[in-house]
Design a protein around this motif. Structure first.
Motif, short mmCIF file in Angstrom:
data_model
loop_
_atom_site.label_atom_id
_atom_site.label_comp_id
_atom_site.label_asym_id
_atom_site.label_seq_id
_atom_site.Cartn_x
_atom_site.Cartn_y
_atom_site.Cartn_z
N LEU A 36 15.85 34.20 28.62
CA LEU A 36 15.21 35.18 29.51
C LEU A 36 16.10 35.51 30.70
O LEU A 36 16.21 36.68 31.10
CB LEU A 36 13.86 34.64 29.99
N LEU A 37 16.75 34.51 31.27
CA LEU A 37 17.66 34.76 32.39
C LEU A 37 18.84 35.61 31.95
O LEU A 37 19.30 36.48 32.70
CB LEU A 37 18.14 33.42 32.97
N ALA A 38 19.34 35.35 30.74
CA ALA A 38 20.46 36.15 30.23
C ALA A 38 20.05 37.61 30.04
O ALA A 38 20.81 38.54 30.37
CB ALA A 38 20.98 35.56 28.92
N VAL A 39 18.84 37.83 29.51
CA VAL A 39 18.35 39.20 29.32
C VAL A 39 18.18 39.90 30.67
O VAL A 39 18.57 41.07 30.83
CB VAL A 39 17.02 39.18 28.54
N ILE A 40 17.63 39.18 31.63
CA ILE A 40 17.45 39.78 32.96
C ILE A 40 18.79 40.11 33.60
O ILE A 40 18.98 41.19 34.19
CB ILE A 40 16.63 38.83 33.86
N ALA A 41 19.75 39.20 33.46
CA ALA A 41 21.06 39.40 34.11
C ALA A 41 21.86 40.50 33.42
O ALA A 41 22.56 41.27 34.09
CB ALA A 41 21.85 38.09 34.10
N LEU A 42 21.78 40.58 32.09
CA LEU A 42 22.64 41.50 31.34
C LEU A 42 21.98 42.85 31.04
O LEU A 42 22.69 43.81 30.72
CB LEU A 42 23.08 40.85 30.03
N GLN A 43 20.65 42.93 31.12
CA GLN A 43 19.99 44.18 30.76
C GLN A 43 19.09 44.71 31.87
O GLN A 43 19.23 45.86 32.28
CB GLN A 43 19.17 43.98 29.47
N VAL A 44 18.18 43.89 32.35
CA VAL A 44 17.20 44.38 33.31
C VAL A 44 17.87 44.75 34.63
O VAL A 44 17.64 45.84 35.18
CB VAL A 44 16.10 43.34 33.54
N LEU A 47 20.03 48.00 34.43
CA LEU A 47 19.18 49.18 34.31
C LEU A 47 18.49 49.50 35.63
O LEU A 47 18.42 50.67 36.03
CB LEU A 47 18.13 48.95 33.21
N ALA A 48 18.01 48.47 36.31
CA ALA A 48 17.37 48.71 37.60
C ALA A 48 18.37 49.23 38.63
O ALA A 48 18.07 50.15 39.41
CB ALA A 48 16.72 47.42 38.10
N ASN A 49 19.58 48.67 38.62
CA ASN A 49 20.60 49.12 39.56
C ASN A 49 21.01 50.56 39.27
O ASN A 49 21.18 51.38 40.20
CB ASN A 49 21.81 48.20 39.47
N ALA A 50 21.16 50.90 37.98
CA ALA A 50 21.49 52.28 37.62
C ALA A 50 20.38 53.24 38.02
O ALA A 50 20.64 54.37 38.43
CB ALA A 50 21.77 52.38 36.12
#
Length: 312
Positions: A36-44, A47-50
């Motif tokens: 879950l941490l990897a998904v948040i760090a690499l995807q969420v 996307l939020a920053n963009a």
């Protein structure tokens, strides 16, 4: 009495469930936490920053830091850009034509080479080679072959009396060249998936159709083809997404040219963000592209579900 037995059985099964106790739930979350941490760090987070950057003014030619909040101006700028809509049209053409050709050729090769003879196994192994070549290397090879002066493609056309076009210098033929390379490289993937699906078809049905007088082609069309709809849906979904997201082939083969004629959506975003340094506009365009892809995915799943309901 029977109702009591059923209730007792349900309670026993519920009590025997391995994930009902609190320590088990805690252990499960501990095991899932790294993923879950990897998904948040690499995807969420990206996307939020963009998403935040798409509402701010930021061009690296003017500043190294994001500027003020400007609302939907970046989205309006991208949507008003004719190059964006041209890139969307080109991406759609390449995806539809490429996936259709790959589906036809891949299914045909799978049907021709499904027998277990040594010659068929060797042919399948050779045909799988383009799929394992890096897209950049494959595009470089085809770029040399498409050379209008010394390329092998025009040389072969000239040998049969046909004058070859300017493959990479003509707006129409440059798109055809991208479709050819994409079809050449990924038809083996379709062949592999469809061949695996054909192995699951009961041969008794094909033999029964032959006994009833159906020829080989009619048996394939009437019996086997309807049973391959699941494999076709899988192939179309994967290949459509991959074709929409491809950048390396376009970059290596045509670099979006001539002019903007072979710009795809991914190449448009690359040029906007990493060549023109319009970071906020590129972020807005990326979100628009993601929305387009999401709509296409939903449509594909609905069509797949509808086809399954009709076939059942």
């Amino acid at each position: 009495m029977s109702t009591q037995l059923v209730t007792t059985g349900r309670s026993r099964r519920r009590a025997a469930s391995p994930l009902t106790t609190r320590p088990d739930r805690f252990f499960l979350w501990v095991c899932l936490a790294p993923a879950l941490l990897a998904v948040i760090a690499l995807q969420v987070y990206p996307l939020a920053n963009a998403s935040l950057l798409s509402f701010r003014e930021w061009s690296l030619t003017n500043s190294t830091e994001p500027g003020d909040f400007i609302g939907w101006a970046n989205y309006a700028k991208v949507l008003a850009d004719p190059v964006f809509w041209g890139a969307a049209r080109t991406s759609l053409i390449i995806t539809v034509c490429g996936v259709a050709l790959q589906l036809v050729f891949g299914t045909g090769l799978a049907a021709l080479l499904r027998k277990g003879r040594a010659l068929h196994r060797t042919a399948r192994a050779i045909l799988l080679l383009p799929m394992v070549i890096a897209p950049v290397a494959a595009a470089n090879i085809w770029r040399l072959m498409f050379n209008s002066r010394s390329g092998s493609v025009n040389a072969m056309l000239a040998s049969v009396g046909v004058t070859g076009p300017e493959w990479l210098a003509d707006p129409f033929w440059s798109i055809v060249a991208i479709i050819v390379v994409d079809t050449w490289q990924w038809t083996p993937f379709v062949m592999l998936v469809v061949s695996s699906a054909m192995l699951s078809i009961p041969q008794e049905l094909v033999e029964a159709a032959s006994v009833d007088g159906a020829g080989r082609w009619r048996a394939f069309r009437s019996v086997e083809l309807p049973m391959l709809t699941g494999a076709f849906a899988l192939v179309v979904t994967f290949r459509s997404l991959d074709s929409l997201l491809q950048l390396d082939t376009v970059y290596t083969l045509t670099q979006g040219g001539p002019g903007y004629s072979s710009y795809t959506l991914t190449y448009y975003l690359y040029a906007l963000g990493l060549r023109n340094f319009e970071i906020s506009s590129s972020a807005a365009g990326s979100w628009l592209f993601m929305i387009i892809v999401a709509v296409i995915i939903v449509m594909m799943f609905r069509l797949d579900r509808a086809s399954r309901e009709v076939s059942s």
